[in-house]
Structure formats: C-alpha cells, structure tokens
Design a protein around this motif. Sequence first.
Motif, PDB file in Angstrom:
ATOM      1  N   GLU A 143       0.854  -1.200   0.000  1.00 52.40           N
ATOM      2  CA  GLU A 143       0.000   0.000   0.000  1.00 52.40           C
ATOM      3  C   GLU A 143       0.888   1.248   0.000  1.00 52.40           C
ATOM      4  N   LYS A 144       1.577   1.447  -1.110  1.00 54.07           N
ATOM      5  CA  LYS A 144       2.601   2.485  -1.182  1.00 54.07           C
ATOM      6  C   LYS A 144       2.019   3.896  -1.085  1.00 54.07           C
ATOM      7  N   HIS A 145       0.790   4.072  -1.548  1.00 47.84           N
ATOM      8  CA  HIS A 145       0.192   5.412  -1.491  1.00 47.84           C
ATOM      9  C   HIS A 145      -0.028   5.854  -0.044  1.00 47.84           C
ATOM     10  N   LEU A 146      -0.335   4.892   0.842  1.00 48.29           N
ATOM     11  CA  LEU A 146      -0.509   5.229   2.259  1.00 48.29           C
ATOM     12  C   LEU A 146       0.829   5.553   2.918  1.00 48.29           C
ATOM     13  N   ILE A 147       1.884   4.850   2.501  1.00 51.05           N
ATOM     14  CA  ILE A 147       3.228   5.152   3.022  1.00 51.05           C
ATOM     15  C   ILE A 147       3.621   6.571   2.640  1.00 51.05           C
ATOM     16  N   LEU A 148       3.364   6.939   1.400  1.00 47.98           N
ATOM     17  CA  LEU A 148       3.710   8.279   0.915  1.00 47.98           C
ATOM     18  C   LEU A 148       2.945   9.354   1.689  1.00 47.98           C
ATOM     19  N   GLN A 149       1.700   9.075   2.027  1.00 48.48           N
ATOM     20  CA  GLN A 149       0.898  10.018   2.812  1.00 48.48           C
ATOM     21  C   GLN A 149       1.517  10.224   4.199  1.00 48.48           C
ATOM     22  N   LYS A 150       1.937   9.131   4.828  1.00 50.33           N
ATOM     23  CA  LYS A 150       2.537   9.233   6.163  1.00 50.33           C
ATOM     24  C   LYS A 150       3.860   9.991   6.123  1.00 50.33           C
ATOM     25  N   ILE A 151       4.661   9.703   5.118  1.00 47.07           N
ATOM     26  CA  ILE A 151       5.940  10.401   4.979  1.00 47.07           C
ATOM     27  C   ILE A 151       5.712  11.897   4.800  1.00 47.07           C
ATOM     28  N   SER A 152       4.751  12.241   3.952  1.00 44.67           N
ATOM     29  CA  SER A 152       4.447  13.650   3.693  1.00 44.67           C
ATOM     30  C   SER A 152       3.941  14.345   4.953  1.00 44.67           C
ATOM     31  N   LEU A 153       3.094  13.656   5.727  1.00 46.07           N
ATOM     32  CA  LEU A 153       2.564  14.232   6.957  1.00 46.07           C
ATOM     33  C   LEU A 153       3.677  14.425   7.990  1.00 46.07           C
ATOM     34  N   LEU A 212      11.052   3.885  -5.951  1.00 50.08           N
ATOM     35  CA  LEU A 212      10.187   3.005  -5.158  1.00 50.08           C
ATOM     36  C   LEU A 212       8.715   3.386  -5.272  1.00 50.08           C
ATOM     37  N   PHE A 213       8.440   4.700  -5.356  1.00 49.78           N
ATOM     38  CA  PHE A 213       7.056   5.172  -5.377  1.00 49.78           C
ATOM     39  C   PHE A 213       6.649   5.658  -6.765  1.00 49.78           C
ATOM     40  N   ASN A 214       7.277   5.119  -7.779  1.00 51.41           N
ATOM     41  CA  ASN A 214       6.942   5.486  -9.149  1.00 51.41           C
ATOM     42  C   ASN A 214       5.463   5.189  -9.433  1.00 51.41           C
ATOM     43  N   GLY A 215       4.757   6.167  -9.955  1.00 51.87           N
ATOM     44  CA  GLY A 215       3.323   6.012 -10.229  1.00 51.87           C
ATOM     45  C   GLY A 215       2.444   6.708  -9.227  1.00 51.87           C
ATOM     46  N   PHE A 216       3.044   7.194  -8.089  1.00 52.49           N
ATOM     47  CA  PHE A 216       2.276   7.877  -7.053  1.00 52.49           C
ATOM     48  C   PHE A 216       2.677   9.355  -6.926  1.00 52.49           C
ATOM     49  N   LYS A 217       3.324   9.874  -7.960  1.00 51.01           N
ATOM     50  CA  LYS A 217       3.725  11.288  -8.027  1.00 51.01           C
ATOM     51  C   LYS A 217       4.508  11.724  -6.774  1.00 51.01           C
ATOM     52  N   PRO A 218       5.609  11.037  -6.453  1.00 52.76           N
ATOM     53  CA  PRO A 218       6.354  11.400  -5.235  1.00 52.76           C
ATOM     54  C   PRO A 218       6.996  12.775  -5.313  1.00 52.76           C
ATOM     55  N   TRP A 219       7.370  13.228  -6.522  1.00 47.16           N
ATOM     56  CA  TRP A 219       8.064  14.501  -6.630  1.00 47.16           C
ATOM     57  C   TRP A 219       7.180  15.673  -6.231  1.00 47.16           C
ATOM     58  N   LYS A 220       5.883  15.536  -6.389  1.00 47.42           N
ATOM     59  CA  LYS A 220       4.966  16.591  -5.946  1.00 47.42           C
ATOM     60  C   LYS A 220       5.062  16.774  -4.436  1.00 47.42           C
ATOM     61  N   GLU A 221       5.059  15.675  -3.694  1.00 44.90           N
ATOM     62  CA  GLU A 221       5.169  15.733  -2.241  1.00 44.90           C
ATOM     63  C   GLU A 221       6.566  16.185  -1.821  1.00 44.90           C
ATOM     64  N   ILE A 222       7.586  15.730  -2.532  1.00 49.71           N
ATOM     65  CA  ILE A 222       8.968  16.092  -2.214  1.00 49.71           C
ATOM     66  C   ILE A 222       9.159  17.603  -2.291  1.00 49.71           C
ATOM     67  N   ILE A 223       8.759  18.187  -3.414  1.00 53.28           N
ATOM     68  CA  ILE A 223       8.957  19.631  -3.630  1.00 53.28           C
ATOM     69  C   ILE A 223       8.112  20.440  -2.658  1.00 53.28           C
ATOM     70  N   LYS A 224       6.868  20.001  -2.452  1.00 50.52           N
ATOM     71  CA  LYS A 224       5.943  20.732  -1.580  1.00 50.52           C
ATOM     72  C   LYS A 224       6.475  20.817  -0.147  1.00 50.52           C
ATOM     73  N   ASN A 225       7.139  19.770   0.312  1.00 53.43           N
ATOM     74  CA  ASN A 225       7.633  19.745   1.688  1.00 53.43           C
ATOM     75  C   ASN A 225       9.079  20.205   1.821  1.00 53.43           C
ATOM     76  N   LEU A 226       9.795  20.251   0.708  1.00 51.63           N
ATOM     77  CA  LEU A 226      11.177  20.727   0.738  1.00 51.63           C
ATOM     78  C   LEU A 226      11.251  22.252   0.617  1.00 51.63           C
ATOM     79  N   LEU A 227      10.273  22.841  -0.045  1.00 48.39           N
ATOM     80  CA  LEU A 227      10.276  24.281  -0.285  1.00 48.39           C
ATOM     81  C   LEU A 227      10.345  25.102   1.008  1.00 48.39           C
ATOM     82  N   PRO A 228       9.552  24.800   2.066  1.00 47.04           N
ATOM     83  CA  PRO A 228       9.650  25.584   3.306  1.00 47.04           C
ATOM     84  C   PRO A 228      11.044  25.560   3.935  1.00 47.04           C
TER      85      PRO A 228
END
Length: 487
Positions: A301-311, A429-445
């Motif tokens: 359930e990689k999409h849920l992992i990505l959500q937790k990492i982003s949070l 690892l998270f190819n297909g779940f748009k990880p770069w969107k979360e990466i940039i959004k959380n790296l910018l601050p």
Amino acid sequence: MKNILKTDYFKSLKWGFSSIIINFFKQIILVPIFISCVGKDFYSFWLIISAIVFMIRAINLGQLNYSSNVINLNYHIKSDIKEELAVSQGANLMMLCLQFFVGLVISSQFILGHITNYESTFLTNVNAQLCVVFLVVSTILYQYSTLYLLRLFEPLGKINLTIKYQTIGEFFDFVVTALSIYFTRSILLTCFAVFIFNILYSVSIFYFIKKRVPFEIPLFRNLDLKKSFEQIRKSFLLCISFLIEKIYEIGINLVVVRVFSSALLPVFTTSRVLSNSSLKVSNTMTIPIMPSIQKQFALEEKHLILQKISLFWRISGTLLMSCMTVAIPFIPYLYKLWTVNQIEFNMKLLFFLLIAILFQNYAMILTEFLKKTNLSRQILVYNLIKVPTTVFFILISGIYNKGIHFVGIGLLAGELTGLTYLLIIMSILFNGFKPWKEIIKNLLPILLFTFTFTIYLFASNYLIFLISNILILLMNNFMFLKKNLLK
C-alpha cells in the motif's frame, strides 16, 4: 492518514519525549556526580570504557534490526511466524556470542592498554578487565531486550509499549548508575551494579513479553543455526551501515581534532549538542510511525506510506522551524551561561549545524523506512555517500586553514548529497504515485527558512526573521489545516 493520529501514537510520543528528558538529565547530572565521587581521571576512564562498549554494541545493531523487521513484515502476510522467530533467535544468540568474544579480547590488559593509552599499573588498580566485561555483558543483554524482545509488540500495533518499557529501562539504568557511583565511589562496583540490574531487567522483560504476545518466543530450543547464519549473512550490509553511522557519530570529533586542534573541539561539540537536541525530537516522532509503514509495505500500500511520509515532513518540519525561530535570539546568552563563558560561541557554526539538522530531519523518515524494510543495500550506499562527503569537506577546510564553521558546512554538504540519493531512491520506489509533488511541496519551506536564516546571520534583524518564518510556516500548513481542521 488518520491512523497516524490515533491515541497509541500520542502515547508513544509521551514516552518518547520522556526518554529525551531522562537522557538530558542523565548528561547533566552524571558528570558532577562522577567527578565529585571518583575524580576527573577516573571519570575519563569511565567515558573511555563506555565508548569501547558502545562500539561493541554497534556490532549487532544491524542484525537485531533485520531480525525484528523480518518478524514485523511477515506477521502481516503469514499466519504462522514460528520459523522467523526461531531463525531470528538463533541469529541473535550467535551475534551475542560474537559480541561477548570481542569484549573478552578487548578487555585483555595488553589490548586495552593500547586502545586507552593507560599504564598497565593503572589498569590493574582499577580492575579494568572486569569493568569492561561487566559493561559488555550488561550492555548486550540490555540491547537484546530493548531492540529485539520489546519490538515484538510492534507487529501487534503496540509500539507504545515498546517505547514505554525502553524508557523505563533507561530511567532505572540511570538511577542505578548514579546511586552506585555515589555510594560505592568505585568504577568497578558501579559496573557490577549495572551488570546485576541489566540481568534482572532482561529476565523480567523476557517473561513479561512471553505472557503478552500471541506466539511462542523460542529461547534455546527448536533453533536452526544454518538458517540463522544465512540470516546473519543477509543482514551483513545493514550491520555495516549501522557501524558506519556509529563510527561517524564518534569519529567526526577525532577528525576535528586532527584537522584543527583539540582546543576547538569543545566549540564544535557543544554547538552540536544544541543542534542534535532538535534531531532527538524528530527521531521520537519517527519511530512510532514505522510499524504501520512496515505493514503497508508488506501489503504493498505504497500510497498510504507516501501520505505518512508527507505528513511527517510537514509536522516535524513545522515543529523544528518554529523552535529554531523562537530560540535563535536567546541561544548566545544561554550558551554563555551553560559553558560558564569558558567556550567561545560561534554563530556561523551553529547556523550550518541547524540547517543540516533540518535536512537530516527530512531524510530521517526515509532512512528509517529503508532500515525497517530491510533495504540494506540502499541504506549502505546512502551512508557511503554521506560520510565521505562530510569528511572530505572537513579535511579541505583544514588544508586551507578555514574556520571551525567549515565543519558545519561539511556536515551540511554530507546531508545534502545523502538526501539527493534518498530522493532518487524514493522516486523509483514510489513510481506512479507522483512522489516529486510531495517532495517539492515539503522541501520548499526548508529552502525558504534557510534563506531567511542566512539573511538574519548577516543582517541580525530578528523582526524580519520572525515575520518571514511565520509566513513560511503558515504557507506550509495552510492546506493541511484547511483539509483536516476546518471540516
């Protein structure tokens, strides 16, 4: 995403922050107690043998984590984990024997004398060999209890119990050490008291857990040493990776001494204590998330992992940047009080260390994810990129006679290069779940905070620094607040 906000998570945080407080008071209180009871020279001896035992402890960190991860991952996809438990226990016993053997060899007066530079008469007078043996045995038993036995609660969704009893163990270890040195005024008797406590603690933890888990914990029976040896072989890369991390934590101080001078080491170490205090907070927030991430990894359930990492990025980043923003104007004054105005405060060094911590916090959940899912090769490559980069920058700064703040630049450079590798691995690892969107959004601050901090470093205008960071934090959390709190 809501699972991360359950009550058990906050119970885990409560015990995690209790552990931080205990370790803080341990650092503050033990120093004057030891010096007043046995003197500075014997306290130095205690620090040296503790460091030796710490490195022996690091031998088994990778295997213990690998074994626990195998059990946690398989528990969610198999109905029977008897084989995993037996194989892991066999591997644990083999590594415990290896640690004990290494401890015996190092404790010999000849080798101990070469490592510590103490005269043989001093080592004989303080019973150094017995001190090391007592500490080695007590440490490896405590390590087995806290990093393997207590982690058996994790696949059951009870990591709060894991952290709770780890924290209780830390508290009583601190109390036993402090009381022993105070009343006996002997390093040997203190080591013996710690030895007795850890035996009692380990036996108690074994029977406590045995009654509370739905599976049998093998001790010496039904072991398959051939498969256990194969598991040790598989965990080899993770073991090397943990060893590199621990050598890195201790070895940077030695590099600083060699490149600059021993006189500048207190400036670096005290500043690093301030920055690392922030990192302990984010580490406390990371650990309780890992069992659920392991479960989701096992279930793909990689999409849920990505959500937790982003949070995690958003919450921990906000907490760290808020604390830094509030504390920055008071740090120079508090630093002088803490060091009794005996150590020079270096704002540039602290600046680079704090920024490095922000990027290390960003990388932390990714490194923990790799460790807890036994992606050993990736975490080893990460450490092999990060550590040499850091050392290289420090060596260059010494060759060209740069200031001590260049050590901070070296640490920041290591964090950035390591993080770059981690983000590439994450995108794969998270190819297909748009990880770069979360990466940039959380790296910018973090990048914006670095910019405002840089301006403050040169302009010393705290009002602009404060207002700018409030805007950054509001921007960082606006969508989260809108989605979760304004419903």
